[in-house]
Design a protein around this motif. Structure first.
Motif, PDB file in Angstrom:
ATOM      1  N   GLY A  90       0.820  -1.199   0.000  1.00 56.65           N
ATOM      2  CA  GLY A  90       0.000   0.000   0.000  1.00 56.65           C
ATOM      3  C   GLY A  90       0.858   1.255   0.000  1.00 56.65           C
ATOM      4  N   SER A  91       2.059   1.167   0.560  1.00 60.70           N
ATOM      5  CA  SER A  91       2.942   2.336   0.622  1.00 60.70           C
ATOM      6  C   SER A  91       3.307   2.838  -0.768  1.00 60.70           C
ATOM      7  N   GLU A  92       3.635   1.930  -1.666  1.00 61.84           N
ATOM      8  CA  GLU A  92       3.957   2.352  -3.029  1.00 61.84           C
ATOM      9  C   GLU A  92       2.733   2.955  -3.709  1.00 61.84           C
ATOM     10  N   ALA A  93       1.551   2.443  -3.396  1.00 56.82           N
ATOM     11  CA  ALA A  93       0.319   2.993  -3.963  1.00 56.82           C
ATOM     12  C   ALA A  93       0.128   4.450  -3.535  1.00 56.82           C
ATOM     13  N   VAL A  94       0.415   4.746  -2.265  1.00 59.34           N
ATOM     14  CA  VAL A  94       0.315   6.132  -1.780  1.00 59.34           C
ATOM     15  C   VAL A  94       1.340   7.006  -2.494  1.00 59.34           C
ATOM     16  N   LEU A  95       2.584   6.539  -2.557  1.00 59.47           N
ATOM     17  CA  LEU A  95       3.644   7.319  -3.185  1.00 59.47           C
ATOM     18  C   LEU A  95       3.329   7.598  -4.650  1.00 59.47           C
ATOM     19  N   PHE A  96       2.916   6.578  -5.393  1.00 58.40           N
ATOM     20  CA  PHE A  96       2.607   6.761  -6.809  1.00 58.40           C
ATOM     21  C   PHE A  96       1.405   7.686  -7.001  1.00 58.40           C
ATOM     22  N   SER A  97       0.434   7.621  -6.086  1.00 61.95           N
ATOM     23  CA  SER A  97      -0.715   8.531  -6.153  1.00 61.95           C
ATOM     24  C   SER A  97      -0.255   9.974  -6.055  1.00 61.95           C
ATOM     25  N   ILE A 108      -1.773  18.922   0.420  1.00 59.51           N
ATOM     26  CA  ILE A 108      -2.737  17.868   0.721  1.00 59.51           C
ATOM     27  C   ILE A 108      -3.258  18.103   2.131  1.00 59.51           C
ATOM     28  N   ILE A 109      -4.558  18.108   2.299  1.00 54.93           N
ATOM     29  CA  ILE A 109      -5.148  18.234   3.640  1.00 54.93           C
ATOM     30  C   ILE A 109      -5.328  16.829   4.223  1.00 54.93           C
ATOM     31  N   VAL A 110      -4.779  16.620   5.414  1.00 53.15           N
ATOM     32  CA  VAL A 110      -4.834  15.314   6.074  1.00 53.15           C
ATOM     33  C   VAL A 110      -5.275  15.503   7.526  1.00 53.15           C
ATOM     34  N   PRO A 111      -6.342  14.831   7.956  1.00 58.24           N
ATOM     35  CA  PRO A 111      -6.680  14.877   9.387  1.00 58.24           C
ATOM     36  C   PRO A 111      -5.549  14.258  10.204  1.00 58.24           C
ATOM     37  N   GLU A 112      -5.191  14.909  11.320  1.00 58.80           N
ATOM     38  CA  GLU A 112      -4.153  14.338  12.181  1.00 58.80           C
ATOM     39  C   GLU A 112      -4.731  13.987  13.552  1.00 58.80           C
ATOM     40  N   PRO A 113      -4.183  12.943  14.210  1.00 56.88           N
ATOM     41  CA  PRO A 113      -2.998  12.191  13.827  1.00 56.88           C
ATOM     42  C   PRO A 113      -3.239  11.332  12.580  1.00 56.88           C
ATOM     43  N   ALA A 114      -2.146  11.098  11.847  1.00 55.96           N
ATOM     44  CA  ALA A 114      -2.223  10.358  10.591  1.00 55.96           C
ATOM     45  C   ALA A 114      -1.046   9.399  10.493  1.00 55.96           C
ATOM     46  N   TYR A 115      -1.209   8.391   9.645  1.00 53.98           N
ATOM     47  CA  TYR A 115      -0.131   7.444   9.379  1.00 53.98           C
ATOM     48  C   TYR A 115       1.114   8.227   8.949  1.00 53.98           C
ATOM     49  N   ALA A 116       2.199   8.032   9.675  1.00 53.54           N
ATOM     50  CA  ALA A 116       3.368   8.901   9.536  1.00 53.54           C
ATOM     51  C   ALA A 116       3.970   8.869   8.139  1.00 53.54           C
ATOM     52  N   ASN A 117       3.879   7.751   7.440  1.00 54.30           N
ATOM     53  CA  ASN A 117       4.515   7.657   6.119  1.00 54.30           C
ATOM     54  C   ASN A 117       3.849   8.545   5.073  1.00 54.30           C
ATOM     55  N   TYR A 118       2.599   8.991   5.322  1.00 54.01           N
ATOM     56  CA  TYR A 118       2.002   9.953   4.387  1.00 54.01           C
ATOM     57  C   TYR A 118       2.882  11.193   4.286  1.00 54.01           C
ATOM     58  N   MET A 119       3.380  11.648   5.419  1.00 61.65           N
ATOM     59  CA  MET A 119       4.235  12.828   5.439  1.00 61.65           C
ATOM     60  C   MET A 119       5.516  12.566   4.636  1.00 61.65           C
ATOM     61  N   ALA A 120       6.092  11.382   4.822  1.00 60.91           N
ATOM     62  CA  ALA A 120       7.328  11.036   4.125  1.00 60.91           C
ATOM     63  C   ALA A 120       7.111  10.989   2.614  1.00 60.91           C
ATOM     64  N   PHE A 121       5.993  10.398   2.184  1.00 66.44           N
ATOM     65  CA  PHE A 121       5.731  10.291   0.753  1.00 66.44           C
ATOM     66  C   PHE A 121       5.418  11.657   0.143  1.00 66.44           C
ATOM     67  N   ALA A 122       4.765  12.517   0.903  1.00 60.51           N
ATOM     68  CA  ALA A 122       4.503  13.878   0.413  1.00 60.51           C
ATOM     69  C   ALA A 122       5.818  14.613   0.184  1.00 60.51           C
ATOM     70  N   TYR A 190      -8.479  16.046  -5.496  1.00 59.82           N
ATOM     71  CA  TYR A 190      -8.348  14.592  -5.462  1.00 59.82           C
ATOM     72  C   TYR A 190      -8.685  14.109  -4.056  1.00 59.82           C
ATOM     73  N   LEU A 191      -9.226  12.898  -3.967  1.00 61.83           N
ATOM     74  CA  LEU A 191      -9.446  12.254  -2.673  1.00 61.83           C
ATOM     75  C   LEU A 191      -8.678  10.941  -2.663  1.00 61.83           C
ATOM     76  N   PHE A 192      -7.593  10.907  -1.890  1.00 59.66           N
ATOM     77  CA  PHE A 192      -6.827   9.686  -1.685  1.00 59.66           C
ATOM     78  C   PHE A 192      -7.387   8.995  -0.443  1.00 59.66           C
TER      79      PHE A 192
END
Length: 394
Positions: A90-97, A108-122, A190-192
């Motif tokens: 799923g991580s590659e799917a987020v990154l490619f998105s 990108i607007i993200v409700p926090e707390p959030a899965y930390a890797n979203y920040m890394a991929f952004a 977009y809605l991821f």
């Protein structure tokens, strides 16, 4: 480097050192299920009889994608094999998105707390996360639409959600999903939507997928994975799903650059779709019991509070400590009770707002109930002994 460390794995060296000293560590820090992988998946792995382990197609095997469409139909998600791109987790799917849909400087607007890797991929995509706060006191419910609109500007191009949520276990209501739909439609965003925990919902409320939302079909990118569904974290098979042909075309350029998703992983994942209903039922029932054990146990510890998570297999708990990361480090470096200690993920790493979540931890209930009960007891002893404990009236 701005790339953040993983709050889930950053303390791993301390845990390894504790184990080398003979201390038993109860791992409450990571979402690695201990429940068995479906036997049909394991059998497929054992029976692989190939003379060459070749590249698979960049989009993933057609047979697997076709079979996945039947799986999604069970959740009223109507997609074709062409709508699905198989990814390396799923991580590659987020990154490619992010790479396909966003340009450097986009937000990108993200409700926090959030899965930390979203920040890394952004960060990897040159995009910026703008967080919207949710609170533990309100059970991590989404704030009103006005709070979202305060963040929207000419750089805003997407909203990212995880439903059911990692790290909080929160399940978005129909009202909240409709609120997100209206924002996406109004501002053409977009809605991821990361929905890898859809199997684990513990309430009578319905699971509302982003794919169920009418009028924004071309705006939605669904993120999925077999890691948690089948206890197959190690085979690295995920999926990126969208009705938007232009997004798929852009994503395929990245897919071709990385050549192919894992061959053996796809074989195991495809076979696992044959898991009997009894498999899903047994896993679900086990998590229901573990959730009750953990939530009841946490809230019985003086000074500890956690809301009741309605999905996934995590919760965020507030501890009576000055700094949860210092406490988690202390548990691994300086504390043990009868040769045992606990490892948790400091929740501040799931926030981007400075100072947020400083006295919170994410706890995964992926251990059997006997171990959970013992881990909770050891945690209570650690909190009693911790020098930085905060009194309830402080």
């Amino acid at each position: 480097m701005d790339m953040p460390q993983s709050p889930i794995r950053k303390l791993a060296p301390l845990a390894a050192a504790a184990k080398s000293r003979g201390v038993k560590v109860y791992h409450l820090n990571i979402g690695q299920p201990d429940l068995p992988t479906p036997q049909c998946g394991l059998d497929a792995l054992k029976k692989i009889d190939r003379k060459v382990l070749e590249y698979s197609p960049s989009q993933g095997y057609l047979s697997y994608r076709q079979k996945l469409t039947e799986y999604y139909k069970k959740y009223d998600i109507d997609v074709t094999a062409d709508d699905i791109i198989i990814t390396s987790g799923g991580s590659e799917a987020v990154l490619f998105s992010f790479l396909a849909c966003l340009n450097p400087g986009d937000e990108i607007i993200v409700p926090e707390p959030a899965y930390a890797n979203y920040m890394a991929f952004a960060i990897a995509a040159g995009a910026k996360i703008r967080t919207i706060a949710t609170s533990i006191e309100e059970g991590f419910a989404l704030p009103k639409v006005e709070k979202f609109e305060e963040l929207i500007n000419e750089h805003t191009h997407a909203i990212m959600i995880c439903n059911p949520n990692n790290p909080t276990g929160y399940l978005y209501t129909r009202r909240e999903m409709n609120q997100i739909r209206d924002l996406v439609k109004k501002y053409d965003l977009y809605l991821f939507s990361d929905e890898v925990y859809r199997e684990y919902i513990y309430t009578g409320s319905p699971y509302i997928s982003a794919m169920h939302l009418k009028g924004i079909e071309d705006n939605v990118v669904l993120i999925d994975s077999v890691s948690k569904r089948y206890s197959e974290c190690g085979i690295r098979i995920g999926a990126l799903i969208t009705k938007n042909a232009e997004i798929r075309k852009a994503v395929m350029k990245f897919c071709q650059a990385r050549l192919s998703p894992p061959l053996i992983g796809q074989i195991v994942a495809e076979a696992s779709l044959n898991a009997p209903e009894e498999y899903y039922r047994n896993v679900y029932d086990e998590y229901v019991e573990r959730r009750k054990c953990l939530i009841d146990g946490l809230n019985r510890i003086p000074g500890v509070y956690t809301p009741i998570p309605m999905g996934a297999f995590y919760t965020v708990a507030k501890l009576p400590v000055d700094d949860a990361e210092k406490f988690c480090r202390w548990c691994l470096e300086s504390f043990n009770y009868e040769g045992e200690t606990v490892m948790m993920a400091p929740a501040a790493g799931f926030y981007t707002t400075p100072g947020a979540g400083v006295n919170q931890v994410r706890v995964a209930y992926v251990l059997k109930k006997e171990d959970l009960k013992r881990a909770l007891f050891v945690l209570s002893k650690a909190l009693e002994a911790y020098p930085g404990r905060v009194k309830a009236d402080d």
